[in-house]
Design an enzyme around this catalytic site. Structure first.
Site, short mmCIF file in Angstrom:
data_model
loop_
_atom_site.label_atom_id
_atom_site.label_comp_id
_atom_site.label_asym_id
_atom_site.label_seq_id
_atom_site.Cartn_x
_atom_site.Cartn_y
_atom_site.Cartn_z
N THR A 48 5.80 0.13 8.15
CA THR A 48 4.68 1.08 7.56
C THR A 48 3.51 0.10 6.11
O THR A 48 2.21 -0.80 6.35
CB THR A 48 4.15 1.86 7.06
OG1 THR A 48 4.65 1.92 9.12
CG2 THR A 48 3.18 2.98 6.87
N CYS A 49 4.37 -0.17 5.80
CA CYS A 49 4.55 -0.86 4.14
C CYS A 49 3.65 -2.27 4.08
O CYS A 49 3.24 -2.67 3.71
CB CYS A 49 5.62 -1.32 3.07
SG CYS A 49 6.90 0.03 3.53
#
Length: 160
Positions: A48-49
Site C-alpha cells: 500500500t505504501c
C-alpha cells in the site's frame, strides 16, 4: 497517550539521506516556521505504501504547495538507506522529503507506534497524515486497522 490537534511535536531526530550521505535532522529543523504535510507509513516498499500512499503525495505535491504547504514529509521506521533508496526509486525526491525514524523513537513519542511483530516487522509507525504549522499539529488523521483512507493525500488536501 497519542498526540492530538493543538499539541506541539516532541523533539526527535530523524536521519535523512543527502548527496553527502546520511545526516541527522531534528523536528525543530524540519517543522519550525513552516507548514508541513507529514505522513507516516508502516514500511518503505510495502504494497500500500509504494503503490498508493507515497505516489499520492508525489502526484499532488503541486496542489499542496498551491494551498500553502511549504514541504511534504514522509517518515517510516526504516533506516536512512532504505528511505533514501525508496525516495529515489519512487521518483519522490523532488516532491517529498524522506525521513528515517530508524529506531521508531518519533513514532513512539507521538503515541502512534504499531506492533507489527506478527508480520515479522517489529515495532513500526501507524499509518497517518498530519498537517503541522510551526511545529504544532493542526490536523491529524490516523488510520484504523489496515485501512488506507484518512492518511491519503486527497484527504489531507481536503482539510486545507
Amino acid at each position: 497517550m497519542a498526540i492530538k490537534v493543538g499539541d506541539k511535536l516532541p523533539e526527535a531526530t530523524f536521519m535523512e539521506m543527502t548527496v553527502d550521505g546520511p545526516k541527522p535532522v531534528t523536528t525543530a529543523q524540519v517543522f519550525g516556521g513552516k507548514t508541513v504535510a507529514l505522513f507516516a507509513v508502516p514500511g518503505a516498499y510495502t504494497p500500500t505504501c509504494s503503490a498508493r500512499h507515497l505516489p499520492g503525495y508525489v502526484d499532488k505535491a503541486g496542489d499542496f504547495k498551491a494551498k500553502g504547504v511549504d514541504e511534504i514529509v514522509c517518515t517510516s521506521v526504516n533506516d536512512v538507506f532504505v528511505m533514501g533508496a525508496w525516495g529515489k526509486s519512487s521518483k519522490a525526491e523532488e516532491a517529498v522529503r524522506m525521513l528515517a525514524d530508524g529506531n521508531g523513537a518519533f513514532a513512539q513519542s507521538l503515541g502512534l507506534e504499531l506492533d507489527a511483530s506478527g508480520f515479522g516487522m517489529g515495532k513500526r509507525s501507524q499509518r497517518y497524515s498530519m498537517l503541522v504549522k510551526d511545529g504544532v499539529v493542526a490536523e491529524l488523521n490516523v488510520e484504523q486497522g489496515g485501512e488506507f483512507k484518512v492518511s491519503a493525500a486527497d484527504y489531507l488536501l481536503g482539510q486545507l
